[in-house]
Enzyme design. Structure first.
Site, short mmCIF file in Angstrom:
data_model
loop_
_atom_site.label_atom_id
_atom_site.label_comp_id
_atom_site.label_asym_id
_atom_site.label_seq_id
_atom_site.Cartn_x
_atom_site.Cartn_y
_atom_site.Cartn_z
N THR A 76 -10.02 -1.56 -1.88
CA THR A 76 -10.48 -0.37 -2.58
C THR A 76 -11.61 -0.70 -3.52
OG1 THR A 76 -8.20 0.39 -2.56
CG2 THR A 76 -9.73 1.58 -3.99
N HIS A 130 -10.01 -2.21 -9.53
CA HIS A 130 -8.92 -1.62 -8.74
C HIS A 130 -7.63 -2.41 -8.94
CE1 HIS A 130 -6.63 0.19 -5.51
NE2 HIS A 130 -6.46 -1.01 -4.97
N ARG A 162 3.10 -2.05 -12.48
CA ARG A 162 3.85 -3.02 -13.31
C ARG A 162 3.44 -2.84 -14.77
NH1 ARG A 162 1.82 -5.74 -8.92
NH2 ARG A 162 0.09 -6.54 -10.15
N GLN A 210 4.78 2.26 0.56
CA GLN A 210 4.23 0.95 0.16
C GLN A 210 5.00 0.36 -1.02
OE1 GLN A 210 0.13 1.26 -1.12
NE2 GLN A 210 -0.05 -0.92 -1.62
N THR A 254 -6.31 3.70 9.88
CA THR A 254 -7.45 3.22 9.09
C THR A 254 -8.69 3.81 9.76
OG1 THR A 254 -6.31 1.14 8.65
CG2 THR A 254 -8.68 1.19 8.23
N GLU A 267 -13.38 2.03 1.04
CA GLU A 267 -13.71 0.61 1.22
C GLU A 267 -14.93 0.47 2.12
OE1 GLU A 267 -10.40 -1.83 2.32
OE2 GLU A 267 -8.92 -0.58 1.29
N LYS A 321 0.65 1.31 5.31
CA LYS A 321 -0.78 1.20 5.61
C LYS A 321 -1.09 1.32 7.10
CE LYS A 321 -2.35 -0.52 1.52
NZ LYS A 321 -3.53 -0.03 0.80
MN MN Z 1 -6.94 -1.32 1.26
#
Ligand code: MN
Length: 380
Positions: free
Chosen positions: A313, A102, A111, A209, A226, A170, A222
């Protein structure tokens, strides 16, 4: 019993019936054992697992034995009659970044001209503190977040609903027994503190993000939601799931453990609107649960009952094992098609994501861990 919720599983949750009080229960097959009714113990007449979790590993072990002796003959609440609630009052929430595949994929996407991994990545499990108050139980709708977004080709940010809403598949680790402020939890201390495991979806707004995360890390991209599964699988139910993780190079510092690191052979499946889009394997993660816990406390930060730390992740090495739509669509540039013929990049309003988990059971076969479901609602 072949439901994945047999005698070798017995996960804990919080339920209510017909608007009645919330109580602690254990799932067995398609029923729920009301632990307060069955045992009379006050820690189960509670709207969260926290009072039970605080009692520590010896009580967890004895209770698991006791429950195994009770469920066969007990009068169970039919699962269909039970409303399932957030199982844990979450104290502090930390999310890691423990999958090499990940982290490498995200590095290449965000990047493209730099190194895929930052220089620290192979030396420590990178993490950030998330927002405990917005951890919600599976099934809770997720409102599309709004915020500042700036695409690389735009000169200034704009405000509005996220255009790149994503998931992160996750695992969550639930801390039961606290630790003392100023003392580190050793590498070998996982089972002394961690009660069990949940499924976890770290919903992520990639455009928010990407604009906000330098230099202090994830924030509003984020913190809006969750999701975790309603059932917490005790570590004891995962005794048969431990495996050696891939070799770590370079060898990490001594506080992160000696030699081989042990992880869990948990299979993950991501479904979008009922179609399977990915099957990430937790067994190929780089950093182990014990290493994450040791790192989280190495500076003397204490643990509280109800702390939740997540794996980051889960992505495997194959394209069909990626744990986010960011990776599955390679930054939105390569739409993917599901079995019903529809094309996808990021989440649309009305999309429903279900993440399922299973692991080898102690008695052979597999246990099905609690699923994590959520539907995207339009921005308000
Ligand atoms: Mn996460």
């Amino acid at each position: 019993m072949s439901s994945g919720f047999g005698i070798d599983h017995l996960p804990y949750g919080v339920f209510s019936v017909a608007g009645g009080p919330r109580r602690v229960g254990v799932r067995y097959g398609n029923g729920v054992l009301d632990l307060h009714a069955a045992t009379g113990r006050p820690e189960f007449d509670q709207p969260s697992l926290n009072a039970f979790l605080a009692l520590g590993p010896e009580v967890w072990r004895q209770t698991r034995e006791e429950v195994a002796g009770l469920v066969e003959a007990a009068d169970l609440v039919p699962l269909a009659d039970a409303v399932l609630h957030l199982p844990v009052e979450v104290a502090d929430y930390v999310d890691f970044y423990a999958s090499l595949d990940h982290a490498s994929n995200v590095g290449r996407i965000f990047r493209p001209d730099g190194e895929a991994l930052t220089p620290n990545w192979r030396h420590l499990p990178i993490g950030y503190h998330g927002r405990a108050g917005t951890v919600v139980v599976s099934g809770t709708p997720v409102t599309r977040p709004s915020g500042q977004r700036k695409a690389p080709d735009e000169t200034a940010p704009t405000y509005g609903p996220s255009r790149r809403l994503d998931i992160e598949a996750e695992l969550g680790f639930v801390v039961g027994a606290p630790s003392e402020l100023g003392s580190a939890v050793p590498f070998a201390g996982l089972a002394d503190h961690v009660f069990g495991v949940t499924g976890l979806n770290d919903w992520s707004a990639r455009d928010i993000q990407a604009w906000e995360y330098v230099p202090l890390g994830p924030f509003l991209g984020k913190s809006f939601a969750t999701s975790i599964s309603p059932w917490v699988t005790p570590l004891a139910a995962l005794d048969a799931a431990w495996v050696d993780l891939p070799e770590q190079d370079p060898v990490p510092l001594p506080y992160l453990g000696p030699g081989a690191t042990r992880g869990l052979d948990i299979a993950v499946q991501i479904e979008l609107n009922g179609e399977v889009v990915s099957r990430p394997p937790y067994r190929t993660m780089y950093w182990s649960p014990a290493q994450m816990l040791a790192h989280l406390t190495v500076n003397g930060a204490s643990l509280r009952t109800g702390d939740l730390f997540a794996s980051g992740t889960i992505s495997g090495p194959e394209p069909g094992q990626r744990g986010s739509f960011l990776e599955l669509s390679w930054g939105g540039k390569e739409p993917f098609t599901t079995g019903d013929g529809t094309s996808h990049t990021f989440l649309e309003d009305g999309d429903e994501v279900v993440i399922r988990y299973s692991a080898p059971a102690t008695g052979g076969g597999r246990i099905a861990m609690g699923e994590v479901a959520g539907r995207v609602e339009r921005a308000r």
